[in-house]
Enzyme design. Structure first.
Site, PDB file in Angstrom:
ATOM      1  N   SER A  98      41.721  30.016  41.959  1.00 46.03           N
ATOM      2  CA  SER A  98      42.592  30.721  40.917  1.00 46.03           C
ATOM      3  C   SER A  98      41.704  31.825  40.317  1.00 46.03           C
ATOM      4  CB  SER A  98      43.070  30.124  39.925  1.00 46.03           C
ATOM      5  OG  SER A  98      43.996  30.675  38.957  1.00 46.03           O
ATOM      6  N   SER A  99      42.129  33.055  40.513  1.00 48.39           N
ATOM      7  CA  SER A  99      41.361  34.255  40.228  1.00 48.39           C
ATOM      8  C   SER A  99      39.949  34.525  40.626  1.00 48.39           C
ATOM      9  CB  SER A  99      41.236  34.401  38.620  1.00 48.39           C
ATOM     10  OG  SER A  99      40.820  35.463  38.130  1.00 48.39           O
ATOM     11  N   LEU A 100      39.070  34.582  39.885  1.00 44.79           N
ATOM     12  CA  LEU A 100      37.512  34.547  40.442  1.00 44.79           C
ATOM     13  C   LEU A 100      37.167  33.004  41.250  1.00 44.79           C
ATOM     14  CD1 LEU A 100      34.961  36.277  40.449  1.00 44.79           C
ATOM     15  CD2 LEU A 100      34.208  34.564  38.134  1.00 44.79           C
TER      16      LEU A 100
END
EC number: 2.3.1.-
Length: 324
Positions: A98-100
């Protein structure tokens, strides 16, 4: 048939000072991995990420929000924890970022090696720091319908994720986000400012896109050897091109949809490899019934990772095979 095991990796907002401290002190595999990546980062930015994470003058509650440190630190913690689980014979059937956290998922799946992925993260941090105005992200514990009910309040923000039915996140300029936070508190609506200095997943980081895209063109990425379920698409990815690693931090997060996709395919077990246990908490809200028995985290701000690590043995099955 065994329940497939999913390793989950979180992104910006999950970090804090002294994360993984017990493991760094007591677990040789974790410490060695952290120090190896720290040496790589230090050659690039001229300072130690590890020394910043475990700075003796910092408290867990102090904001760990300098992107030049927090961006690589999150990846280093998550990938090092993966190496610990690998050493214990615990392997994923899926990885979910998720994301980074998509960067750690990509490294674990063999899309790129850890050193190259760390280089991508450091370059992204440098470009964002040099190109973008500061911003904030705010987690709100209420139904997203709130956005439609109070359009004037949220007019200067962007919805970037709906994590479950009563939890969503917005990004925007710091002054606007702080004003929204004050107004929500007056309405007795729970919210939490995330420890970030930039408005990830919003148009405020667009000034960094061109330079980062140029950097990514020099990279090559392999086909995943472990299936990747991405919060960028909410589904399984079979090929990852260079644009993915910009979109992962720019486009909205679809973690809820990613979990729904997995659960539509299998009844899964989940291990949160992020530093705060945030994704495990989301999964427990998204999956009814026995989710507490199918989901766990290891590193948390309460520093019980050695104890938590021992409980993860429950997730290891002798029949599980792992190939690269």
């Amino acid at each position: 048939m065994n329940e497939p095991l999913v390793f989950m990796f979180s992104g910006q907002g999950s970090q804090y000072y002294h994360m993984g401290k017990e493991l760094f002190k007591e677990n040789t595999v974790f410490r060695q991995s952290m120090l190896e990546m720290d040496a790589i980062a230090a050659r690039r930015i001229g300072t130690s990420i590890v020394e910043e994470i475990y700075h003796p003058g910092k408290r867990v509650s102090d904001p760990f929000d300098s992107i030049l440190f927090s961006h690589p630190a999150i990846f280093m913690i998550e990938y090092s924890l993966y190496k610990v689980l690998e050493d214990r014979g615990i392997y994923p059937d899926y990885v979910l970022g998720s994301s980074l956290g998509e960067f750690a998922a990509a490294a674990v799946s063999g899309v790129s090696d850890a050193e190259d992925m760390l280089d991508c993260i450091l370059e992204q941090a440098i470009i964002i720091q040099n190109s973008c105005d500061k911003g904030k992200m705010l987690a709100i514990l209420d139904k997203p319908q709130l956005l439609n009910d109070h359009p004037q309040l949220f007019g200067n923000s962007e919805l970037i994720s709906i994590n479950y039915d009563s939890h969503f996140v917005i990004s925007g300029e710091e002054d606007h986000i702080r004003k929204i936070m004050e107004d929500l508190k007056e309405k007795q609506i729970l919210c939490q400012l995330l420890p970030v200095s930039y408005a990830f997943h919003s148009s405020l980081i667009d000034p960094a896109e061109s330079a980062y895209a140029e950097f990514l063109r020099s990279k090559s990425f392999q086909k995943p050897s472990i299936p990747i379920v991405s919060s960028l698409t909410g589904s399984c990815l079979h090929v990852m091109d260079e644009n993915f690693f910009w979109n992962a931090v720019r486009k909205p997060m679809m973690f809820r949809e990613a979990i729904r996709y997995l659960e539509s395919q299998h009844t899964c077990k989940f291990i949160d490899l992020g530093p705060s246990g945030t994704l495990a908490a989301f999964v427990k809200q998204l999956i009814p019934g026995d989710s507490a028995d199918r989901c766990c985290s290891i590193i948390t701000p309460f520093h019980q990772e050695l104890k938590n690590l021992n409980t993860v043995e429950y997730f290891r099955t002798p029949e599980r095979k792992f190939t690269r």
